[in-house]
Design an enzyme around this catalytic site. Structure first.
Site, mmCIF file in Angstrom:
data_model
loop_
_atom_site.group_PDB
_atom_site.id
_atom_site.type_symbol
_atom_site.label_atom_id
_atom_site.label_comp_id
_atom_site.label_asym_id
_atom_site.label_seq_id
_atom_site.Cartn_x
_atom_site.Cartn_y
_atom_site.Cartn_z
ATOM 1 C CG HIS A 96 -1.872 1.321 1.190
ATOM 2 N ND1 HIS A 96 -2.880 1.320 0.413
ATOM 3 C CD2 HIS A 96 -1.802 2.349 2.013
ATOM 4 C CE1 HIS A 96 -3.591 2.362 0.668
ATOM 5 N NE2 HIS A 96 -3.074 2.983 1.430
ATOM 6 C CB SER A 97 0.882 4.305 0.041
ATOM 7 O OG SER A 97 1.325 5.833 -0.127
ATOM 8 C CG LEU A 98 6.879 3.194 1.626
ATOM 9 C CD1 LEU A 98 8.099 3.580 0.916
ATOM 10 C CD2 LEU A 98 7.435 3.469 3.088
ATOM 11 C CB SER A 124 -2.823 -1.082 -2.504
ATOM 12 O OG SER A 124 -4.059 0.130 -1.884
#
Length: 249
Positions: A96-98, A124
């Site tokens: 997710h993200s990073l 994501s």
């Protein structure tokens, strides 16, 4: 397993819904400032069919006293060193993200250095690695960093108004933003597994073009699913995301 590897697993890996009935493993990589606990509800939603392992980066919660890692390569190298001794095929990654770019880099290391890579990457709330944008959040003062956290909606504002909590949280967030904002994907970097891209419809930092661009990073194709919500759409859509993961695997 050696004592060193057992210790590393204890530090890096959390299992919130242990199961002996799984048909696959899913490793989850959290966002900037995030911890393994972000995936607790998802792990329970995926059990018992999928054994979920969540990564705990150094410097947060029970790893608070450990030095922070402030580059994607450092995070990926360290996570890979632990996971290569732990995972059994078939396994997949969710970032997710990073966490999406960390997962991408860990997947590349598996494909380059072991017989089995992940069967799928779930990316994501993150633009494709090849889309470079100048990022300066990690260079802001504390108030500027807090403003970005609030904009994305990942942390309760009241937590960020507590001086002691800010002292704990902000160095971690800053290091993570430095990691993701200074990351550059190697030219032509591709996986040999499919990529599923999940995004929030109103995410202020991940556009439709960002999602589509993941196609350049796999030889096996991509699919995308957009959920109502913003950067942290997962908070409201755990059952739907779990269903999408199960369907893809």
């Amino acid at each position: 397993m050696s004592q060193q590897h057992a210790h590393d697993d204890d530090s890096w890996i959390r299992r919130f819904a242990p199961t002996a009935q799984s048909t696959a493993q899913l490793v989850c990589f959290p966002h900037a400032g995030g911890s393994a606990g972000y995936f607790r509800l998802l792990a329970h939603a995926l059990a018992p069919g999928i054994d979920t392992l969540a990564i705990q980066y150094p410097g947060r919660q029970d790893r608070h006293g450990e030095p922070l890692l402030d580059s994607v390569d450092e995070l990926a190298d360290a996570a890979f060193a632990v996971l290569r001794h732990r995972l059994e095929a078939p396994f997949a990654f969710f970032g997710h993200s990073l966490g999406a770019v960390v997962a991408f880099e860990v997947a590349r290391r598996f494909e380059q250095q072991t017989p089995h890579g992940p069967v799928r990457l779930f990316a994501s709330s993150r633009r494709a690695p090849s889309i470079a944008r100048e990022g300066t959040v990690h260079l802001r003062d504390d108030d500027g960093l807090v403003a970005e956290i609030v904009r994305l909606g990942g942390t309760d504002r009241s937590v960020l108004e507590d001086p002691e909590m800010r002292e704990l949280i902000l160095p971690v967030v800053r290091a993570d933003y430095r990691a993701v904002e200074t990351y550059t994907a190697p030219p032509g970097a591709r996986l040999t597994c499919p990529v599923s891209v999940f995004a929030g419809a109103s995410d202020p930092v991940t556009s439709a073009a960002d999602v589509t661009a993941w196609e350049a990073h796999t030889t096996k194709g991509t699919d995308a699913q957009v959920f109502d919500g913003g950067h942290f759409y997962l908070d409201q859509h755990v059952p739907e995301v779990a269903s999408a993961i199960v369907g893809a695997l």
